[in-house]
Design an enzyme around this catalytic site. Structure first.
Site, short mmCIF file in Angstrom:
data_model
loop_
_atom_site.label_atom_id
_atom_site.label_comp_id
_atom_site.label_asym_id
_atom_site.label_seq_id
_atom_site.Cartn_x
_atom_site.Cartn_y
_atom_site.Cartn_z
N TRP A 9 0.81 -1.22 0.00
CA TRP A 9 0.00 0.00 0.00
C TRP A 9 0.84 1.27 0.00
O TRP A 9 0.30 2.37 -0.05
CB TRP A 9 -0.95 -0.01 1.21
N LYS A 10 2.14 1.11 0.11
CA LYS A 10 3.06 2.27 0.11
C LYS A 10 2.53 3.32 1.08
O LYS A 10 2.04 2.98 2.16
CB LYS A 10 3.21 2.81 -1.32
N HIS A 95 12.79 -2.03 -2.17
CA HIS A 95 11.87 -1.56 -3.21
C HIS A 95 12.55 -0.44 -4.00
O HIS A 95 13.31 0.35 -3.42
CB HIS A 95 10.56 -1.06 -2.57
N GLU A 169 10.59 -6.43 -10.22
CA GLU A 169 9.74 -5.28 -10.51
C GLU A 169 10.51 -4.31 -11.41
O GLU A 169 11.29 -3.49 -10.91
CB GLU A 169 9.38 -4.53 -9.22
N GLY A 175 3.62 1.52 -11.61
CA GLY A 175 2.71 2.66 -11.68
C GLY A 175 2.49 3.23 -13.08
O GLY A 175 1.91 4.30 -13.24
N SER A 212 2.49 -2.63 -12.06
CA SER A 212 1.24 -2.45 -12.81
C SER A 212 0.40 -3.72 -12.92
O SER A 212 -0.31 -3.91 -13.92
CB SER A 212 1.51 -1.88 -14.20
N GLY A 233 0.83 -2.89 -6.17
CA GLY A 233 0.79 -1.57 -5.55
C GLY A 233 -0.59 -0.97 -5.65
O GLY A 233 -1.52 -1.34 -4.93
#
Ligand code: PGA
Length: 239
Positions: A9-10, A95, A169, A175, A212, A233
């Site tokens: 969820w950042k 990350h 990733e 995103g 994504s 995400g």
């Protein structure tokens, strides 16, 4: 092993929003947990109440980061020991947002991994090339540069039968709504599986894809043999 969904969820959900999400979707999450393994990774302050909410369920909770130090004068940091004391099972380490915005180096990440293992926390180690490196066909070079020193450092510790999650990733997929071609993912994940087997043969290794992931591409991603889960995400904030 069940398919693994890791929700990162950042800082997208506030404390209240994180609690609301869990309250609203508790039943649906538990239903999903019958066929999949679910790891929710809210921000630090939401961890304890969310662990409490899911304490009698198969849903597990992960942190998004931990300190590279065990204890001491590090204002604002959270130790792996504190995370394990509140019931954390997993920790995301390295990350790309931490690497880029907080300048985390491989050396920092190795310290975090050691401390995670010392606290019985399973590390979710993120690797991925930038768009520039992707365009210059340096994906494998960059992934090897990121991963090899880490797995070598872990192998040197001679832990046995540990559990490790590697999340590939690509930075250009995070995103952006773009994911790599299936052919490319098959090659990358095949290579990752071999590398992990070579360095850490007695480990439980789970390879996951992130960047994504959404309801439109998940079906295709699930067909790729070595990908056994996803780090999600944005899409994970909408059940
Ligand atoms: P995204 O993020 O799903 O929003 O692309 C994935 C991640 O950064 O872990």
């Amino acid at each position: 092993m069940k398919y693994l969904y890791i929700a990162n969820w950042k800082m997208n959900l506030s404390f209240n929003q994180s609690i609301d999400f869990c309250t609203k979707n508790k039943n649906a999450l538990q239903q999903l947990a019958q066929t999949a393994d679910i790891v929710l990774c809210p921000s630090f302050i939401a961890l304890a109440p969310i662990i409490n909410m899911f304490k009698d369920t198969p849903i597990t909770i992960g942190a998004q980061n931990c300190s590279e130090y065990a204890t001491g004068t590090y204002t604002g940091e959270i130790s792996a020991l504190s995370l394990t004391e509140i019931g954390i099972t997993y920790c995301i380490i390295g990350h790309s947002e931490r690497r880029v915005y907080y300048h985390e180096t491989t050396e920092n990440l190795i310290k975090k991994i050691y401390l995670s293992y010392a606290a019985n926390i399973i590390p979710i180690i993120c690797i991925g090339e930038s768009h520039h490196d992707f365009l210059n066909k340096k994906t494998f070079t960059v992934l090897a540069q990121q991963l090899e020193p880490i797995v070598l450092a872990i192998a040197e510790q001679q832990y046995h039968n540990k559990h490790i999650i590697i999340a590939y990733e690509p930075v250009w997929a995070i995103g952006t709504g773009i994911i790599p071609e299936q052919k490319q993912l098959i090659t990358i994940f095949g290579w990752l599986a071999e590398l992990m087997h070579q360095y850490l043969p007695d480990y439980t290794v789970q390879l996951v894809y992130g960047g994504s992931v959404n309801q439109n591409n998940i079906t295709e991603l699930k067909t790729i043999f070595h990908i056994i889960g996803c780090l999600i995400g944005n899409a994970s904030t909408d059940f």
